[in-house]
Design a protein around this motif. Sequence first.
Motif, PDB file in Angstrom:
ATOM      1  N   VAL B 188       0.731  -1.092   0.003  1.00 49.53           N
ATOM      2  CA  VAL B 188       0.057   0.002  -0.008  1.00 49.53           C
ATOM      3  C   VAL B 188       0.785   1.314   0.133  1.00 49.53           C
ATOM      4  O   VAL B 188       0.547   2.128  -0.812  1.00 49.53           O
ATOM      5  N   ALA B 189       1.937   1.330   0.943  1.00 52.52           N
ATOM      6  CA  ALA B 189       2.555   2.671   1.122  1.00 52.52           C
ATOM      7  C   ALA B 189       3.142   3.117  -0.328  1.00 52.52           C
ATOM      8  O   ALA B 189       2.926   4.140  -0.605  1.00 52.52           O
ATOM      9  N   ASN B 190       3.902   2.025  -1.104  1.00 52.73           N
ATOM     10  CA  ASN B 190       4.307   2.449  -2.351  1.00 52.73           C
ATOM     11  C   ASN B 190       3.415   2.634  -3.265  1.00 52.73           C
ATOM     12  O   ASN B 190       3.627   3.668  -4.021  1.00 52.73           O
ATOM     13  N   ARG B 191       2.386   2.004  -3.296  1.00 53.27           N
ATOM     14  CA  ARG B 191       1.313   2.349  -4.337  1.00 53.27           C
ATOM     15  C   ARG B 191       0.942   3.929  -4.103  1.00 53.27           C
ATOM     16  O   ARG B 191       0.761   4.570  -5.218  1.00 53.27           O
ATOM     17  N   LEU B 192       0.616   4.091  -2.931  1.00 56.85           N
ATOM     18  CA  LEU B 192       0.193   5.561  -2.628  1.00 56.85           C
ATOM     19  C   LEU B 192       1.405   6.448  -3.310  1.00 56.85           C
ATOM     20  O   LEU B 192       1.034   7.495  -3.992  1.00 56.85           O
ATOM     21  N   ALA B 193       2.537   6.335  -2.865  1.00 53.57           N
ATOM     22  CA  ALA B 193       3.541   7.195  -3.042  1.00 53.57           C
ATOM     23  C   ALA B 193       3.936   7.306  -4.523  1.00 53.57           C
ATOM     24  O   ALA B 193       4.090   8.547  -4.980  1.00 53.57           O
ATOM     25  N   PHE B 194       3.863   6.309  -5.231  1.00 47.85           N
ATOM     26  CA  PHE B 194       4.099   6.086  -6.541  1.00 47.85           C
ATOM     27  C   PHE B 194       3.010   6.808  -7.377  1.00 47.85           C
ATOM     28  O   PHE B 194       3.348   7.467  -8.381  1.00 47.85           O
ATOM     29  N   ALA B 195       1.657   6.809  -6.844  1.00 43.29           N
ATOM     30  CA  ALA B 195       0.606   7.576  -7.590  1.00 43.29           C
ATOM     31  C   ALA B 195       1.001   8.716  -7.621  1.00 43.29           C
ATOM     32  O   ALA B 195       0.901   9.557  -8.755  1.00 43.29           O
ATOM     33  N   LEU B 196       1.490   9.750  -6.626  1.00 42.51           N
ATOM     34  CA  LEU B 196       1.766  10.826  -6.506  1.00 42.51           C
ATOM     35  C   LEU B 196       2.936  11.253  -7.472  1.00 42.51           C
ATOM     36  O   LEU B 196       3.295  12.237  -8.121  1.00 42.51           O
ATOM     37  N   LEU B 197       4.112  10.178  -7.366  1.00 43.49           N
ATOM     38  CA  LEU B 197       5.163  10.569  -8.189  1.00 43.49           C
ATOM     39  C   LEU B 197       5.073  10.747  -9.520  1.00 43.49           C
ATOM     40  O   LEU B 197       5.504  11.294 -10.254  1.00 43.49           O
ATOM     41  N   ARG B 198       3.876   9.428 -10.046  1.00 43.13           N
ATOM     42  CA  ARG B 198       3.680   9.754 -11.495  1.00 43.13           C
ATOM     43  C   ARG B 198       3.087  11.128 -11.813  1.00 43.13           C
ATOM     44  O   ARG B 198       3.453  11.388 -12.973  1.00 43.13           O
ATOM     45  N   GLU B 199       2.068  11.587 -11.120  1.00 50.18           N
ATOM     46  CA  GLU B 199       1.730  13.054 -11.501  1.00 50.18           C
ATOM     47  C   GLU B 199       2.766  13.844 -11.354  1.00 50.18           C
ATOM     48  O   GLU B 199       2.686  14.852 -12.110  1.00 50.18           O
TER      49      GLU B 199
END
Lengths: 312, 312
Positions: B188-199
């Motif tokens: 979960v933590a990485n999925r959340l952080a990577f979503a922001l990183l992609r934007e």
Amino acid sequence: MDSNHDLKITLIGTGTIGLSFAVFHLTHLKSPSQLTIYDTRPDLEKYIQDTLLSFYSSSSPPIPAISEINIAQSLKSAVEGAHIIQESGPENLPFKTALWKEVEQHATKDALLWSSTSGIPASQQSREMQDTSRLLVVHPYNPPNIMPLLELVPSPDTRAELIERTQEFWRARGRVPVHIKKEVTGFVANRLAFALLREAIHLVDAGVVTVAEVDDIVQNSMGPRWAVAGPFKSYHAGGGAGGLEGFFKNIGGTVQGCWDDAGRANVGEEWEQRIFREAEQSYGSVDTTERDMITRRVLEAVKLEKQTSKDD
Amino acid sequence: MDSNHDLKITLIGTGTIGLSFAVFHLTHLKSPSQLTIYDTRPDLEKYIQDTLLSFYSSSSPPIPAISEINIAQSLKSAVEGAHIIQESGPENLPFKTALWKEVEQHATKDALLWSSTSGIPASQQSREMQDTSRLLVVHPYNPPNIMPLLELVPSPDTRAELIERTQEFWRARGRVPVHIKKEVTGFVANRLAFALLREAIHLVDAGVVTVAEVDDIVQNSMGPRWAVAGPFKSYHAGGGAGGLEGFFKNIGGTVQGCWDDAGRANVGEEWEQRIFREAEQSYGSVDTTERDMITRRVLEAVKLEKQTSKDD
């Protein structure tokens, strides 16, 4: 307007954002008499006396003499002679275009004209102005009396000199103004946060974690990390000697896997009622005074430590 | 294993994560002699003496007698009699399946078996075990000697009792273990952080902001905010009396606008070289010791303030 002694600031609109900006300015101006507030709300003077104090409860500086603030009786008198005119009114395009059209008639030529809007670009707000080069968006992160970020979003017409003076104003007061180069939907901070929120909604909706568990995760990992070093700096450090490139070399496969599997929730879909109810059950009424007080301590800790390590 | 006096912990793997966990355990065990470390690396004893000390530089507790740590000469001797066996070896499925197959032969029946993997699910790692109910992932947020989060990701086979004992272990040590209910890609933590990183990548690639400006924005808005209250709690508060529902009622249109306009960068695309270079130019070599020290202060500020307000 270089001297803070003579600086005159006019705030238009007395909602949460307007009052929070009032608190910010009152704690930075030499005298409350340098601040003018205008709103069409009835009983404005009493409202400000009553409401402004509650914004100070989460604020450590001493409360200035609120009675010395100028309460304007008309937009014309509010605007005349002001060096800065900051609008935090309703998020409504006709309101804002009419406002700036009238402000322009009474404001001094080199006054800074700022809108706190979170979504209506300066290029739209300035449509009925004679000189569309005068306006820019100065979007705070709520509440602006506590959070350091200001997104400066000019229209393509906005004069560079006004952007620079706006940056100087906020930097001189310890704030972090960031110049956003294009008028993208939602500006930058909200776009980043909403991207994470969308994935959070997906994971709760899919039964992977609860609403409160998402918050526990963020509060104990990327929240404190990103308070100290933003995502690019963090992942650049995470790649060791290889930097951001090394990071993607090491775990780019996992990153892409997460992106490919990411959720695409939309506003108005089924998840809403379940997640709204879960948030209500988890949190009820949030004590923002406590939250703001802790946030202030966090910001102070970061600032102090960064200063200390610079001095070493 | 309830008594911390008798607890024996074995760590397998001495990369960054393994050593950071070693520091965590050493600062919580009664004696360094309760810790056993195993790795196939040559000169292991000297390597640990040399390297472990550097992990303490960002750590306030006093350094224990590192020479009392047990350095195991074989996997068998490392594992026998341990209450907790925690693997932080290479991110490589054949390595992990072979490891757990052998660990199972020598470990006591009720030992806790944890993998620190950031991407290989327990259900895959346990494939060659006789008893697949014994293993779970305990994924830290790097570095685990500082960051409170642990993602507990069991396989569908993992016994509930082992998850509970793992939660108790970390909670008793002031950490925040979160039980992830499904083995989703990246947890979960990485999925959340990577979503922001992609934007963030999209907005830099589109020329809206620079790499360093993204970090300035996050460090001065959602970073400190989310260190105190996660995204759901923050937006629930942002909706006032209407809660999260009120928030979406007010600005759901802007949220959806941001989602519709969001970028879809992929690993390996053109943005990489430009953004990798920009990160390198902005940051060069990041001082993680300083970052970790500041992060520790931030976490202490949050903890202290939350405790203080509970006591009121």
